[in-house]
Every structure is written in structure tokens, then in C-alpha cells.
Design a protein around this motif. Structure first.
Motif, PDB file in Angstrom:
ATOM      1  N   PRO A  63       0.825  -1.206   0.000  1.00 26.67           N
ATOM      2  CA  PRO A  63       0.000   0.000   0.000  1.00 26.67           C
ATOM      3  C   PRO A  63       0.861   1.257   0.000  1.00 26.67           C
ATOM      4  CG  PRO A  63      -0.017  -1.047   2.156  1.00 26.67           C
ATOM      5  CD  PRO A  63       0.743  -1.956   1.239  1.00 26.67           C
ATOM      6  N   ASN A  64       0.259   2.356  -0.468  1.00 27.52           N
ATOM      7  CA  ASN A  64       0.964   3.638  -0.507  1.00 27.52           C
ATOM      8  C   ASN A  64       1.509   4.034   0.850  1.00 27.52           C
ATOM      9  OD1 ASN A  64       0.724   4.270  -3.216  1.00 27.52           O
ATOM     10  ND2 ASN A  64      -1.303   5.140  -2.947  1.00 27.52           N
ATOM     11  N   THR A  65       0.842   3.602   1.909  1.00 26.86           N
ATOM     12  CA  THR A  65       1.257   4.036   3.237  1.00 26.86           C
ATOM     13  C   THR A  65       2.607   3.474   3.629  1.00 26.86           C
ATOM     14  OG1 THR A  65      -0.039   2.253   4.195  1.00 26.86           O
ATOM     15  CG2 THR A  65      -1.075   4.431   4.097  1.00 26.86           C
TER      16      THR A  65
ATOM     17  N   LEU B  50      -4.641   6.851  -4.558  1.00 26.88           N
ATOM     18  CA  LEU B  50      -5.245   6.390  -3.306  1.00 26.88           C
ATOM     19  C   LEU B  50      -6.148   5.206  -3.614  1.00 26.88           C
ATOM     20  CD1 LEU B  50      -6.100   9.927  -1.955  1.00 26.88           C
ATOM     21  CD2 LEU B  50      -4.099   8.533  -1.409  1.00 26.88           C
TER      22      LEU B  50
ATOM     23  N   ASP C  80      -5.244   4.242   2.602  1.00 21.57           N
ATOM     24  CA  ASP C  80      -4.542   5.275   1.831  1.00 21.57           C
ATOM     25  C   ASP C  80      -5.212   6.633   2.029  1.00 21.57           C
ATOM     26  OD1 ASP C  80      -2.787   3.393   0.802  1.00 21.57           O
ATOM     27  OD2 ASP C  80      -3.775   3.255  -1.148  1.00 21.57           O
TER      28      ASP C  80
ATOM     29  N   LYS D 183       4.460  10.770  -3.810  1.00 19.60           N
ATOM     30  CA  LYS D 183       4.852   9.531  -3.122  1.00 19.60           C
ATOM     31  C   LYS D 183       6.155   9.046  -3.721  1.00 19.60           C
ATOM     32  CE  LYS D 183       2.660   6.415  -6.289  1.00 19.60           C
ATOM     33  NZ  LYS D 183       1.773   5.365  -6.577  1.00 19.60           N
TER      34      LYS D 183
END
Length: 135
Positions: free
Chosen positions: A20-22, A52, A57, A132
Motif C-alpha cells: 500500500p501507498n502508506t 489512493l 490510503d 509519493k
């Protein structure tokens, strides 16, 4: 018939990511730029505008954008060639986006407040944005 802006845009050929983006660094850039300038800025620094994909996200991004100096920030969401897509190559799965957005309103923002998931804006407006890190 829906007419797109006359824009040439290089879409990342990255394969969809499993993390995930996180798990990647996400930064708020507190410079007011158009959507295309924001994309260029991120890519010039080996980043990309943020996509997202999940509720996690969204929550993470909403927390991050509280630092922004604008009420909304640019994301990687863009209407091109008659469809909504993430310009970083991630699959776009939202169903509530307009099928034919108003002329010029082809770029997605994330608002600071929790009133809506997305705002569709004129790509020439200037605002802060989220970048990101690339894997």
C-alpha cells in the motif's frame, strides 16, 4: 460525446504494486502548482503524484494534507482518453466519478475536510499536492 483536453502525458509503466501507498514516503508539497506542474515536480524528484487505492490510503493522505496551505491537494487522478485513471499506472476502481466531466475539470483533488472523497477541478488551478516515493 466527451472531449478531452489536448494533453500529451507520459503515464508511468510501473506494474501495479502489492504494497500500500502508506508503506512509501508521502510528502505534501506546499507550493501552488497546476496539476501538470505538480506531476512534473514530483517526477523531477523521483516521486509521483499519489494514487489512493484503499480506505487506509485515504485516511493516511487526509492526515498528511492537514499540513497543506490549500483546502485541497492534487492527486494522480486524471480524466484522459474518455476515462478516469491514475497516471502512476495503478488501477482506478472508483465508480462515483463523472462519466463526462465538465470541460477543463479533468483533475482530481483530495479535500482537507471529510465532506467528499474527491473533488474534480480545472487542471489549471493552482494548489498544493501530494507526492509519493517510487519503489
Amino acid at each position: 460525446m466527451c472531449v478531452d483536453d489536448n494533453v500529451i502525458l507520459v503515464i508511468s509503466d510501473a506494474t501495479p504494486k502489492t504494497t500500500p501507498n502508506t508503506t512509501r514516503e508521502v510528502i505534501v508539497v506546499k507550493e501552488n502548482k497546476t496539476w501538470e506542474e505538480a506531476l512534473e515536480h514530483c517526477r523531477d524528484h523521483q516521486y509521483d503524484l499519489v494514487s489512493l487505492q484503499s480506505e487506509d490510503d485515504h485516511r493516511y493522505a487526509r492526515d498528511k494534507i492537514q499540513e497543506a496551505t490549500t483546502n485541497e491537494v492534487w492527486t494522480a487522478l486524471r480524466f484522459l482518453a474518455g476515462q478516469w485513471l491514475w497516471v502512476d499506472g495503478e488501477p482506478q476502481q472508483y465508480q462515483n466519478l463523472p462519466l463526462c466531466p465538465a470541460w477543463g475539470r479533468h483533475c482530481g483533488t483530495l479535500p482537507k475536510d471529510h465532506s467528499t472523497q474527491w473533488q474534480i477541478r480545472d487542471c489549471m488551478e493552482r494548489r498544493n499536492f501530494l507526492c509519493k516515493s517510487n519503489p
